[in-house]
Design a protein around this motif. Structure first.
Motif, PDB file in Angstrom:
ATOM      1  N   UNK A   1       0.589  -1.251   0.217  1.00 43.87           N
ATOM      2  CA  UNK A   1      -0.097   0.080   0.061  1.00 43.87           C
ATOM      3  C   UNK A   1       0.478   0.981   0.226  1.00 43.87           C
ATOM      4  N   UNK A   2       2.128   1.323   0.613  1.00 40.88           N
ATOM      5  CA  UNK A   2       2.945   2.653   1.162  1.00 40.88           C
ATOM      6  C   UNK A   2       3.335   2.297  -0.689  1.00 40.88           C
ATOM      7  N   UNK A   3       4.116   1.684  -1.126  1.00 42.59           N
ATOM      8  CA  UNK A   3       5.127   1.383  -2.135  1.00 42.59           C
ATOM      9  C   UNK A   3       3.499   1.815  -3.106  1.00 42.59           C
ATOM     10  N   UNK A   4       2.627   1.725  -3.663  1.00 39.53           N
ATOM     11  CA  UNK A   4       2.152   2.043  -4.725  1.00 39.53           C
ATOM     12  C   UNK A   4       1.485   3.679  -3.902  1.00 39.53           C
ATOM     13  N   UNK A   5       1.048   4.407  -2.654  1.00 36.46           N
ATOM     14  CA  UNK A   5       1.550   5.935  -2.715  1.00 36.46           C
ATOM     15  C   UNK A   5       2.548   6.117  -3.153  1.00 36.46           C
ATOM     16  N   UNK A   6       3.864   5.505  -3.238  1.00 37.12           N
ATOM     17  CA  UNK A   6       5.318   6.160  -2.903  1.00 37.12           C
ATOM     18  C   UNK A   6       5.424   6.244  -4.188  1.00 37.12           C
ATOM     19  N   UNK A   7       4.395   5.781  -5.507  1.00 30.81           N
ATOM     20  CA  UNK A   7       4.788   5.592  -6.895  1.00 30.81           C
ATOM     21  C   UNK A   7       5.603   6.734  -7.873  1.00 30.81           C
ATOM     22  N   UNK A   8       4.137   8.285  -7.820  1.00 32.20           N
ATOM     23  CA  UNK A   8       5.041   9.007  -7.878  1.00 32.20           C
ATOM     24  C   UNK A   8       4.664  10.281  -6.827  1.00 32.20           C
ATOM     25  N   UNK A   9       4.526  11.299  -7.866  1.00 33.99           N
ATOM     26  CA  UNK A   9       4.210  12.846  -7.695  1.00 33.99           C
ATOM     27  C   UNK A   9       3.075  12.868  -6.952  1.00 33.99           C
ATOM     28  N   UNK A  10       2.137  12.457  -8.058  1.00 33.26           N
ATOM     29  CA  UNK A  10       0.538  12.170  -8.301  1.00 33.26           C
ATOM     30  C   UNK A  10      -0.073  11.555  -6.735  1.00 33.26           C
ATOM     31  N   UNK A  11       1.031  10.479  -7.159  1.00 34.41           N
ATOM     32  CA  UNK A  11       0.374   9.380  -5.902  1.00 34.41           C
ATOM     33  C   UNK A  11       0.568   9.720  -4.506  1.00 34.41           C
ATOM     34  N   UNK A  12       2.506  10.539  -4.842  1.00 31.92           N
ATOM     35  CA  UNK A  12       2.176  10.980  -3.092  1.00 31.92           C
ATOM     36  C   UNK A  12       1.615  12.392  -3.151  1.00 31.92           C
TER      37      UNK A  12
ATOM     38  N   UNK B   1      -2.026  12.349  -3.566  1.00 36.50           N
ATOM     39  CA  UNK B   1      -3.157  11.276  -3.246  1.00 36.50           C
ATOM     40  C   UNK B   1      -2.776  10.909  -1.968  1.00 36.50           C
ATOM     41  N   UNK B   2      -1.626  10.780  -1.183  1.00 35.49           N
ATOM     42  CA  UNK B   2      -1.706   9.846  -0.359  1.00 35.49           C
ATOM     43  C   UNK B   2      -1.523  11.107   0.986  1.00 35.49           C
ATOM     44  N   UNK B   3      -1.224  12.465   1.139  1.00 36.41           N
ATOM     45  CA  UNK B   3      -1.366  13.744   1.870  1.00 36.41           C
ATOM     46  C   UNK B   3      -3.052  13.649   1.980  1.00 36.41           C
TER      47      UNK B   3
ATOM     48  N   UNK C   1      -5.095  12.078   1.502  1.00 37.26           N
ATOM     49  CA  UNK C   1      -6.218  10.631   1.775  1.00 37.26           C
ATOM     50  C   UNK C   1      -5.569   9.680   3.181  1.00 37.26           C
ATOM     51  N   UNK C   2      -4.718  10.714   3.347  1.00 39.42           N
ATOM     52  CA  UNK C   2      -3.892  10.496   4.870  1.00 39.42           C
ATOM     53  C   UNK C   2      -4.420  10.356   5.741  1.00 39.42           C
ATOM     54  N   UNK C   3      -5.386  10.984   6.184  1.00 32.74           N
ATOM     55  CA  UNK C   3      -7.411  10.297   7.488  1.00 32.74           C
ATOM     56  C   UNK C   3      -7.007   9.178   7.570  1.00 32.74           C
ATOM     57  N   UNK C   4      -7.673   8.939   6.134  1.00 33.24           N
ATOM     58  CA  UNK C   4      -8.041   7.690   6.336  1.00 33.24           C
ATOM     59  C   UNK C   4      -7.406   6.572   5.996  1.00 33.24           C
ATOM     60  N   UNK C   5      -6.421   7.340   5.902  1.00 35.40           N
ATOM     61  CA  UNK C   5      -5.405   5.732   5.852  1.00 35.40           C
ATOM     62  C   UNK C   5      -5.266   5.376   7.210  1.00 35.40           C
ATOM     63  N   UNK C   6      -4.907   6.831   8.348  1.00 33.18           N
ATOM     64  CA  UNK C   6      -4.151   6.365   9.074  1.00 33.18           C
ATOM     65  C   UNK C   6      -5.569   5.797   9.998  1.00 33.18           C
ATOM     66  N   UNK C   7      -6.497   6.504  10.319  1.00 32.50           N
ATOM     67  CA  UNK C   7      -7.982   5.934  10.797  1.00 32.50           C
ATOM     68  C   UNK C   7      -8.313   3.922  10.047  1.00 32.50           C
TER      69      UNK C   7
ATOM     70  N   UNK D   1     -14.662  11.597   2.331  1.00 28.81           N
ATOM     71  CA  UNK D   1     -13.784  10.151   2.286  1.00 28.81           C
ATOM     72  C   UNK D   1     -14.237   8.669   1.272  1.00 28.81           C
ATOM     73  N   UNK D   2     -15.252   9.514   0.453  1.00 25.90           N
ATOM     74  CA  UNK D   2     -15.959   9.001  -0.604  1.00 25.90           C
ATOM     75  C   UNK D   2     -15.289   9.284  -1.970  1.00 25.90           C
ATOM     76  N   UNK D   3     -14.757  10.539  -1.950  1.00 27.97           N
ATOM     77  CA  UNK D   3     -14.236  11.624  -2.441  1.00 27.97           C
ATOM     78  C   UNK D   3     -13.038  10.944  -2.763  1.00 27.97           C
ATOM     79  N   UNK D   4     -12.514  10.707  -1.565  1.00 28.14           N
ATOM     80  CA  UNK D   4     -10.842  10.196  -1.527  1.00 28.14           C
ATOM     81  C   UNK D   4     -10.971   9.431  -2.330  1.00 28.14           C
ATOM     82  N   UNK D   5     -11.602   8.592  -2.511  1.00 30.29           N
ATOM     83  CA  UNK D   5     -11.184   7.009  -2.485  1.00 30.29           C
ATOM     84  C   UNK D   5     -11.862   6.322  -3.992  1.00 30.29           C
TER      85      UNK D   5
END
Lengths: 337, 337
Positions: free
Chosen positions: A250-261, A263-265, A267-273, B260-264
């Protein structure tokens, strides 16, 4: 509940730098617990300086000059380290000065020393290690997790009794359900030991659900899952390995490019939960059950938050009559025979 | 490689609606394979109408009037269903009309019928089920996954030989590494059977890595992991349960609110790539090894994509001399004795 807990401050990968702050945090939220900090005073004292007076008033220091190494053979720790922080903490349970001991040290040494010093409860052949795993419905207690290989059906029955008593004490569930770990193929429903264990569990007076399979641990089909220590250890380690792999992917996929990074930012609250829900630190604290004393093993790599959970579990178990519950159930069984 | 594969079209939760399209897809990408579709012609024929002529030219239909039920006791399937699609597919392997059989039907029945019809290879006491799990380094072949409980050390050695031969054939790895699943506690390094099996594996001529633990399956420490069918089944099912739980939690967190759905939606491409990496469908197709014929079991709930992977594995195994590889290794062993 007023309980005193002996904490082996020197055990684990990080020693006092983790255990002492964890104790202070725990005491802040639990006003009626006292803690004996066991270990080298010069390593522990400085870490207490920032503690508020109320917390300071509920800890006392018990000096122990030695430390059991994380890879030290248990026999060696038993014979040659009579003044280890682990041993001294367990001695405090034996003498009644504490109602429970918590250690992040070497599992094999902790089991060997606990067994030697405390002995087993009446009717218990072998103590077991009960770990907690997250499930879709909360958590599942699984035992044995590695103390006993080559178990008999009678041992598995005893694990069932000890596991149910543990869940009753720690989770405040009145009649916890107990499942026997087995495999599902129609023609080969488990080995001979599992078959016989199911019969014993069925007539034990426990709330026995029947056979469960590996996936039921995480479905939360039963509160307790009973198995041989070999099988339990493999299932636990395999699950840890898979969780780690999925986390890495999951981490690798979010680290793949500037764009995915980016998105990780976002989606951070969701991923944290999400991470919080599968956070193994919340489930830290495996109970060594079947002994004449409450002993809880923290993961060696635990941080302060995780170690605090192990202390909390020890306090719940000691404060809610774990030993008496096991003894009563074992006694009821003896009488029935 | 020119191979002919017999496909039990009626097996699995979905029957021909999944198996026939999977066959057509597979044939499109593999020009040198022929497939015998086994089952009820009236259920299969209509699904072939859309297939291109090249594909149609490489399938033929073999009628079988009966179907083994997914929950049918294997003994029943053996005795009373001599014209089941499963049995007829395996008969085709026996007669040499096909080099491999693939079925998504009842595992117990498939193993029982395969063993009865094909018999085991020389030197093999018990066939085993070898499944593929994803790992940080690709994939790991684990056997046994449930055909054999209460294994001896000799059985575990044979699983090692069969697993290494399978990886060599299917993954084109010259000397696959083999690990023995065990537990890590210092004082209780596994049970007696595991100890003896390690000795046998060490002197077997295989590329034996030594003991591995549950987490090594997903770390990808070795190409092959050998274990008792009871332990293997529990580890596999526990892993499936955990993966499902993590998937559910992740979905739930992304479904929690409009935000969160928008983020998904935004993160969808990343999440999709992640899902692809842990997609169990990619790893579908467990080999029944140790028989005088290649038999591959697809998951009962497989969709067409997943079933296609199982066909591909069967073709690789048959095309790359799986049986000869096992026989050679077993023979080398006999001579060494």
């Amino acid at each position: 509940m007023n309980v005193t807990i002996a904490v082996d401050c020197m055990g684990g990968d990080h020693g006092p730098s983790v255990t002492v702050p964890a104790v202070c945090e725990y005491l802040k939220r639990s006003a009626r617990t006292q803690i004996v900090l066991v270990g080298r005073p010069e390593a522990i004292e400085p870490l207490l300086s920032a503690a508020p007076p109320d917390v300071r008033g509920r800890v006392r220091l018990q000096a122990a000059s030695e430390v059991v190494g994380m890879d030290e053979p248990p026999a060696n720790a038993m014979r040659n380290k009579k003044d280890s922080s682990m041993r001294v903490a367990i001695n405090l349970v034996k003498s009644g000065d504490a109602q429970a001991a918590v250690s992040a040290g070497n599992t094999g040494a902790l089991m060997a020393i606990s067994r030697f010093v405390l002995k087993t409860l009446p009717g218990v052949d072998r103590p077991a290690i009960a770990s907690i795993l997250p499930s879709m419905r909360g958590c599942t207690y699984v035992l044995d997790l590695g103390a006993n290989v080559d178990c008999t059906a009678e041992h598995l029955l005893q694990f069932g009794i000890m596991g149910a008593s543990l869940v009753a004490a720690v989770e405040h569930i009145d009649r916890p359900t107990v499942g026997l770990l087995n495999i599902g193929e129609e023609d080969i429903k488990g080995n001979e030991v599992a078959k016989r264990a199911a019969e014993l569990l069925r007539s034990s007076g426990l709330n026995f659900f029947g056979n469960v399979e590996g996936n039921d641990i995480f479905k939360g089909t039963t509160n307790v899952v009973v198995c041989d220590g070999f099988v339990g250890n493999v299932a636990l380690k395999a699950s840890e390995g898979l969780a780690q792999m999925m986390g890495t992917f999951l981490r690798e996929e979010f680290q793949r490019s500037l764009l995915t990074k980016a998105m990780a930012l976002l989606a951070a609250p969701v991923l944290k939960r999400f991470k919080g829900r599968v956070d193994h630190r919340r489930y830290n604290g495996a109970a060594l059950v079947g002994l004449r004393g409450v002993v809880v093993k923290s993961h060696g790599s635990a941080d302060a938050y995780a170690f605090e959970q192990a202390i909390a579990r020890a306090a719940e178990a000691a404060g809610n009559r774990l030993l008496e519950r096991i003894t009563e159930r074992m006694g009821a069984r003896e009488e029935a025979v």
